[in-house]
Design an enzyme around this catalytic site. Sequence first.
Site, PDB file in Angstrom:
ATOM      1  N   LYS A 259     -15.905  13.495 -68.177  1.00  0.00           N
ATOM      2  CA  LYS A 259     -16.848  14.161 -67.261  1.00  0.00           C
ATOM      3  C   LYS A 259     -17.296  13.192 -66.177  1.00  0.00           C
ATOM      4  O   LYS A 259     -17.363  13.529 -64.999  1.00  0.00           O
ATOM      5  CB  LYS A 259     -18.108  14.625 -68.022  1.00  0.00           C
TER       6      LYS A 259
ATOM      7  N   GLU B 294     -13.799  18.904 -82.600  1.00  0.00           N
ATOM      8  CA  GLU B 294     -14.950  18.293 -81.923  1.00  0.00           C
ATOM      9  C   GLU B 294     -15.921  17.734 -82.961  1.00  0.00           C
ATOM     10  O   GLU B 294     -16.616  16.749 -82.700  1.00  0.00           O
ATOM     11  CB  GLU B 294     -15.652  19.312 -81.003  1.00  0.00           C
TER      12      GLU B 294
ATOM     13  N   GLU C  51     -19.065  23.102 -65.355  1.00  0.00           N
ATOM     14  CA  GLU C  51     -18.244  24.307 -65.232  1.00  0.00           C
ATOM     15  C   GLU C  51     -19.126  25.550 -65.170  1.00  0.00           C
ATOM     16  O   GLU C  51     -18.969  26.418 -64.303  1.00  0.00           O
ATOM     17  CB  GLU C  51     -17.292  24.450 -66.440  1.00  0.00           C
TER      18      GLU C  51
ATOM     19  N   LYS D  83     -26.083  25.877 -73.671  1.00  0.00           N
ATOM     20  CA  LYS D  83     -27.136  25.238 -74.460  1.00  0.00           C
ATOM     21  C   LYS D  83     -27.982  24.336 -73.560  1.00  0.00           C
ATOM     22  O   LYS D  83     -29.196  24.395 -73.574  1.00  0.00           O
ATOM     23  CB  LYS D  83     -26.504  24.444 -75.610  1.00  0.00           C
TER      24      LYS D  83
ATOM     25  N   GLY E  44     -23.715  23.108 -80.237  1.00  0.00           N
ATOM     26  CA  GLY E  44     -22.984  24.028 -79.363  1.00  0.00           C
ATOM     27  C   GLY E  44     -21.915  24.818 -80.106  1.00  0.00           C
ATOM     28  O   GLY E  44     -21.765  26.020 -79.919  1.00  0.00           O
ATOM     29  N   ARG E  45     -21.166  24.140 -80.984  1.00  0.00           N
ATOM     30  CA  ARG E  45     -20.077  24.837 -81.685  1.00  0.00           C
ATOM     31  C   ARG E  45     -20.564  25.578 -82.920  1.00  0.00           C
ATOM     32  O   ARG E  45     -19.758  26.111 -83.686  1.00  0.00           O
ATOM     33  CB  ARG E  45     -18.959  23.845 -82.023  1.00  0.00           C
TER      34      ARG E  45
ATOM     35  N   HIS F 153       7.965  34.171 -84.608  1.00  0.00           N
ATOM     36  CA  HIS F 153       9.031  34.174 -83.603  1.00  0.00           C
ATOM     37  C   HIS F 153       8.839  33.046 -82.597  1.00  0.00           C
ATOM     38  O   HIS F 153       9.383  33.090 -81.489  1.00  0.00           O
ATOM     39  CB  HIS F 153       9.077  35.543 -82.913  1.00  0.00           C
TER      40      HIS F 153
HETATM   41  O1  F6P Z   1     -17.557  19.963 -74.721  1.00  0.00           O
HETATM   42  C1  F6P Z   1     -18.792  19.431 -74.944  1.00  0.00           C
HETATM   43  C2  F6P Z   1     -19.855  20.477 -75.120  1.00  0.00           C
HETATM   44  O2  F6P Z   1     -21.068  19.832 -75.172  1.00  0.00           O
HETATM   45  C3  F6P Z   1     -19.644  21.354 -76.358  1.00  0.00           C
HETATM   46  O3  F6P Z   1     -20.086  20.743 -77.513  1.00  0.00           O
HETATM   47  C4  F6P Z   1     -20.408  22.556 -75.977  1.00  0.00           C
HETATM   48  O4  F6P Z   1     -20.114  23.650 -76.799  1.00  0.00           O
HETATM   49  C5  F6P Z   1     -19.953  22.728 -74.539  1.00  0.00           C
HETATM   50  O5  F6P Z   1     -19.873  21.400 -74.043  1.00  0.00           O
HETATM   51  C6  F6P Z   1     -20.846  23.576 -73.682  1.00  0.00           C
HETATM   52  O6  F6P Z   1     -22.133  23.043 -73.598  1.00  0.00           O
HETATM   53  P1  F6P Z   1     -23.340  23.892 -73.054  1.00  0.00           P
HETATM   54  O7  F6P Z   1     -23.517  25.064 -73.961  1.00  0.00           O
HETATM   55  O8  F6P Z   1     -24.514  22.982 -73.051  1.00  0.00           O
HETATM   56  O9  F6P Z   1     -22.993  24.366 -71.660  1.00  0.00           O
END
Ligand code: F6P
Length: 546
Positions: free
Chosen positions: A515, A375, A232, A226, A289-290, A406
């Site tokens: 972070k 979240e 990452e 987003k 995002g979610r 199980h």
């Molecule tokens: O974990 C925090 C967060 O902002 C989530 O809400 C989101 O889904 C994820 O990081 C990834 O964010 P982005 O899509 O901006 O890389």
Amino acid sequence: MTAPEAPSLATPHNASIGSYSRGPRADETPAWQALQAHFEQSGPGFDLREAFAVPEQGQQRFGQFSQQAPHLFADLSKNLLDSKTESLLFDLARQTGVEQHRQAMFAGEKVNPTEQRQVMHFLLRNPEQGGFEGAALSEGQQEVQTTLKAMLAYAESVRADNSLTDIVNIGIGGSDLGPQMAVLALQAQAMPGKRFHFVANIDGDELGAVLAQVKPQNTLFLIASKTFTTRETMTNANTAKAWFLREGAAQGLGEADIARHFAALTTNVPAAKVFGIRTCFGFKDWVGGRYSMWSAIGLPIAIAIGAQGFQELLAGAHAMDLHFATAPLQQNLPVRLALLDIWYRNFHGFSSRNVAPYQHALNRLPAYLQQLEMESNGKRVDTQGRPLPFSTSPVVWGEPGTNGQHAFFQMLHQGTDVIPVEFIAVKQPAYDLPGHHAQLTANALAQAQALMVGKSDAGGHRHFTGNRPSTFLMLEKLDPASLGALIALYEHRVFVSGSIWGLNSFDQWGVELGKVLAQDIEPRLASGDAAGLDASTAGLLALFRA
Ligand code: F6P
């Protein structure tokens, strides 16, 4: 109290921001006090077996506490509540202004106040847009429609390109879990000849293992973020790009081929362009995002099941949107489930909920729901920043049945904690292997029954207390429409409980501190500088460097 006018999702949203204000918080309502008194009087003593003991009463209970909703049937009757409980919970929903809050969201008000944002993921699944015939669409909707059309055309072109055999989605959180969960869930309908890989973790072993399996000339990388700033994802994307240029050189591939082998799914198109990506599908900041699998983030799903399938997914979710927006509270499934969640969390004090999909393709659903619920509602202050005097999000966890039986079902049956279980079962399997589906279904029904009825044994070890609650959701089959409806059901349920708790379900400030600290620690791994660190962190740092 009269019901507010039902919001119409078909009305174009001009996103006018009105003077919207939230209702009182749960604990500030008379209904909260009434629920407390009701719980003290009959909550701990409520016995499900008694509620079902007389057959006619059991029948009535099943009728009263079950319902059909779009694409799924829900049985809530094996839960620790009676008519009075539910009636008081409906009062709580009314008194906290759930209906007004819902209307505000659908009207495009800024229901995410800490980020000053609208919350309109539901617009992405409006069939008027999906049907591409929006005569009177507002500018925002036109944009949604144009992007959806372009994205689906692109998905079809990827499907038609036999040389692209591997789709690697690089994204994390909502930019990973939704598409991953849905592609797995719908794998029986996915296009043969395409393999899907989902890389989220900063751990290079995840990306490394995928790169070891694919060839640059046959791979499409989807960089899903987003913000297009998540560390990452950016680290993985840069590594993938370097790998593509290095390994692709032998195949005659270079910078110019990035356009064909990389696409970006983001609200930050300029950053994607700087990265060197030319094929970008955008979405707006009103998609959390979610809540983003319905947007361009859903591209892997569209590639897997095709444009038509993706439209069906959207339509299923839209059907649930309409149900949520218009059904009276008493027959509104997201509302009823959320109220049950409140009853368990705040009155019974249950701290977790188990999700048990008796459908292996829903393997990643528990992980998806963890982000969606924890979240969203894992908050300790209300929208005004006041500490909350009650508990909020439970821990959501689970594994598909029968595997869970199980592993942790021992605890669900005989442990000291009561953990409500949510069974999700499907009537028609995707692959009808002889004998399997009947066994699977029988196990789901039997586990729900065993939790409730228990078994007495004077000796102790074989004693099951019973009276353990569960909810049973049943889908006709796991297809795009029912999956869409199921996920939208959960989204709205989280909205309702967050609304009653008076918190903001749409921000996630709690992920920031870690972070920032990681950025501080990373250079220390190279330098060994431990200045200002606590002794434990400093000790571990030294061991990592030893
Ligand atoms: O974990 C925090 C967060 O902002 C989530 O809400 C989101 O889904 C994820 O990081 C990834 O964010 P982005 O899509 O901006 O890389």
